[in-house]
Enzyme design. Structure first.
Site, PDB file in Angstrom:
ATOM      1  N   ASP A  53     111.151  -0.177  25.407  1.00 21.12           N
ATOM      2  CA  ASP A  53     111.642   0.500  26.677  1.00 21.12           C
ATOM      3  C   ASP A  53     110.720  -0.175  28.293  1.00 21.12           C
ATOM      4  O   ASP A  53     111.869  -0.382  29.334  1.00 21.12           O
ATOM      5  CB  ASP A  53     112.110   1.657  27.203  1.00 21.12           C
ATOM      6  CG  ASP A  53     110.499   2.497  27.454  1.00 21.12           C
ATOM      7  OD1 ASP A  53     109.606   1.703  27.565  1.00 21.12           O
ATOM      8  OD2 ASP A  53     111.002   3.805  28.079  1.00 21.12           O
ATOM      9  N   SER A  54     110.173  -1.239  27.467  1.00 20.07           N
ATOM     10  CA  SER A  54     109.445  -2.622  28.569  1.00 20.07           C
ATOM     11  C   SER A  54     110.103  -3.435  28.435  1.00 20.07           C
ATOM     12  O   SER A  54     109.978  -4.237  29.412  1.00 20.07           O
ATOM     13  CB  SER A  54     107.749  -2.744  27.558  1.00 20.07           C
ATOM     14  OG  SER A  54     108.257  -2.600  26.483  1.00 20.07           O
ATOM     15  N   ASP A  92     112.371   2.114  20.785  1.00 18.40           N
ATOM     16  CA  ASP A  92     112.557   3.562  21.987  1.00 18.40           C
ATOM     17  C   ASP A  92     113.618   3.976  21.706  1.00 18.40           C
ATOM     18  O   ASP A  92     114.579   3.572  22.631  1.00 18.40           O
ATOM     19  CB  ASP A  92     111.955   3.113  23.036  1.00 18.40           C
ATOM     20  CG  ASP A  92     110.167   2.747  23.426  1.00 18.40           C
ATOM     21  OD1 ASP A  92     109.374   4.030  23.141  1.00 18.40           O
ATOM     22  OD2 ASP A  92     109.789   1.942  24.410  1.00 18.40           O
ATOM     23  N   LYS A 122     111.426   5.848  18.689  1.00 16.86           N
ATOM     24  CA  LYS A 122     110.002   6.157  18.991  1.00 16.86           C
ATOM     25  C   LYS A 122     110.549   7.002  20.271  1.00 16.86           C
ATOM     26  O   LYS A 122     111.244   6.713  21.185  1.00 16.86           O
ATOM     27  CB  LYS A 122     109.493   4.915  19.988  1.00 16.86           C
ATOM     28  CG  LYS A 122     107.527   5.639  19.828  1.00 16.86           C
ATOM     29  CD  LYS A 122     107.159   4.278  20.576  1.00 16.86           C
ATOM     30  CE  LYS A 122     107.418   3.084  21.745  1.00 16.86           C
ATOM     31  NZ  LYS A 122     107.493   3.585  22.867  1.00 16.86           N
ATOM     32  N   GLU A 124     108.436   9.716  23.323  1.00 18.74           N
ATOM     33  CA  GLU A 124     107.429   9.884  24.361  1.00 18.74           C
ATOM     34  C   GLU A 124     107.438  11.525  24.626  1.00 18.74           C
ATOM     35  O   GLU A 124     108.411  12.425  24.627  1.00 18.74           O
ATOM     36  CB  GLU A 124     107.280   8.588  25.905  1.00 18.74           C
ATOM     37  CG  GLU A 124     107.440   7.331  25.887  1.00 18.74           C
ATOM     38  CD  GLU A 124     107.190   7.118  27.002  1.00 18.74           C
ATOM     39  OE1 GLU A 124     106.755   8.286  27.959  1.00 18.74           O
ATOM     40  OE2 GLU A 124     107.388   5.731  27.167  1.00 18.74           O
ATOM     41  N   GLU A 191      98.367   5.390  23.581  1.00 11.22           N
ATOM     42  CA  GLU A 191      98.456   4.634  25.149  1.00 11.22           C
ATOM     43  C   GLU A 191      97.286   4.549  26.013  1.00 11.22           C
ATOM     44  O   GLU A 191      97.233   6.062  26.703  1.00 11.22           O
ATOM     45  CB  GLU A 191      99.336   4.474  25.454  1.00 11.22           C
ATOM     46  CG  GLU A 191      99.655   3.448  26.858  1.00 11.22           C
ATOM     47  CD  GLU A 191     100.697   2.546  27.536  1.00 11.22           C
ATOM     48  OE1 GLU A 191     102.589   3.124  26.519  1.00 11.22           O
ATOM     49  OE2 GLU A 191     101.055   1.788  28.747  1.00 11.22           O
TER      50      GLU A 191
HETATM   51  O1  KIV Z   1     107.933   0.257  25.500  1.00 15.23           O
HETATM   52  C1  KIV Z   1     106.902  -0.012  25.370  1.00 15.23           C
HETATM   53  O2  KIV Z   1     106.659  -1.990  25.087  1.00 15.23           O
HETATM   54  C2  KIV Z   1     106.082   0.922  24.444  1.00 15.23           C
HETATM   55  C3  KIV Z   1     104.344   0.353  23.834  1.00 15.23           C
HETATM   56  C4  KIV Z   1     103.577  -0.280  25.392  1.00 15.23           C
HETATM   57  C5  KIV Z   1     103.973   0.617  22.987  1.00 15.23           C
HETATM   58  O3  KIV Z   1     106.046   1.736  24.813  1.00 15.23           O
END
Ligand code: KIV
Length: 273
Positions: A53-54, A92, A122, A124, A191
């Site tokens: 989600d980056s 994510d 994924k 969090e 992280e």
């Molecule tokens: O969204 C992302 O890029 C991440 C990484 C920093 C692990 O969760």
């Protein structure tokens, strides 16, 4: 043992990732959000591609990961999946699509899996999201956990500094890692936490632990592609190793193109019909 001993594997699976941890082979993971970049990183032999989600930051220009939607994540993920033949693709689940409501977590996951063709999701957090994690796993979808600095909680933390330096937070993180393993997660990202703690997590749980800003004692490493390629110049945390200066290369290419157009040098006769 060769450092490339999984190189001949046709398709990376959770089973292969576990074998890599068991024999001490480090797992490589990078983010990707689009077809063209995913095609290159897959061909380079990366083990896991994270459709992170980056994307909210590096693709859409938002300050945080919070605004990105489920539809947008599915768009990015399906573009990546179309490009990939070997890597394991993890997506994510975006903020607001799984926390506090396990039915919604399952609905979001099913949409990601059906509409993008990805291999895993994924999420969090630890104990706070255990019902959601269990519900997703009950549908047979592999889940990767994410502990430590969890960017979807940035407004709770208030800063992007190293997490779990205090004993109470470190203990909770360790307990959360054990819980995620017990629930059935296939891997955990940690992280921006102290290297000693990350190593302890990797030694405590049997599943692969992938670090970002978490030192070398874990089972693998992940970076955001745009950061390691030097496209995002403004983000230079200590943990980031920049492997290229793509911004420099692109600026030079764009500048030359602009010059050539202005000077009527492009296109020449050979480039015309
Ligand atoms: O969204 C992302 O890029 C991440 C990484 C920093 C692990 O969760």
């Amino acid at each position: 043992m060769s450092v490339h001993s999984s190189a001949n594997v046709k398709r990376i699976t959770t089973h292969i990732l576990q074998e890599m941890k068991d024999r001490g082979e480090k797992i490589s993971m990078l983010t990707a959000y689009d077809y063209s970049m995913a095609k290159i990183v897959d061909a380079a032999g990366i083990d896991i591609i994270l459709v992170g989600d980056s994307a909210s930051n590096v693709m859409a220009g938002h300050e945080t990961t919070l605004p990105i939607t489920l539809d947008q994540m599915i768009y990015h993920a399906s573009s990546v999946v179309r490009a990939v033949s070997r890597s394991f693709v993890v997506v994510d689940i975006p903020f607001g699509s799984y926390q506090g409501n396990s039915s919604e977590a399952l609905r979001s996951t099913i949409r990601i899996m059906k509409e993008s063709g990805a291999h895993a999701v994924k999420v969090e957090g630890g104990s706070e999201i255990k019902e959601s994690v269990a519900r997703i796993l009950s549908a047979g979808v592999p889940v990767m956990g994410h502990l430590g600095l969890t960017p979807q909680s940035i407004y709770k933390f208030g800063t992007y500094t190293v997490r779990a330096k205090e004993e109470s937070e470190a203990l909770k993180l360790l307990e959360d890692a054990k819980l995620l393993e017990e629930l059935g997660c296939f891997a955990i990202v940690v992280e921006k936490i102290p290297a000693d703690l990350a190593k302890q997590v990797a030694e405590t749980v049997a599943i692969p632990v992938i670090g970002i800003g978490a030192g070398g004692g874990v089972d693998g490493q992940v970076l955001v592609m745009h950061d390691m390629l030097g496209i995002t110049q403004e983000f230079k945390p200590r943990f980031l190793r920049q492997y290229a200066d793509l911004e420099g290369i692109m600026m030079e290419a764009f500048g030359q193109y602009i010059k050539d157009v202005k000077n009527k040098d492009f296109p020449n006769e050979k480039e015309s019909y």
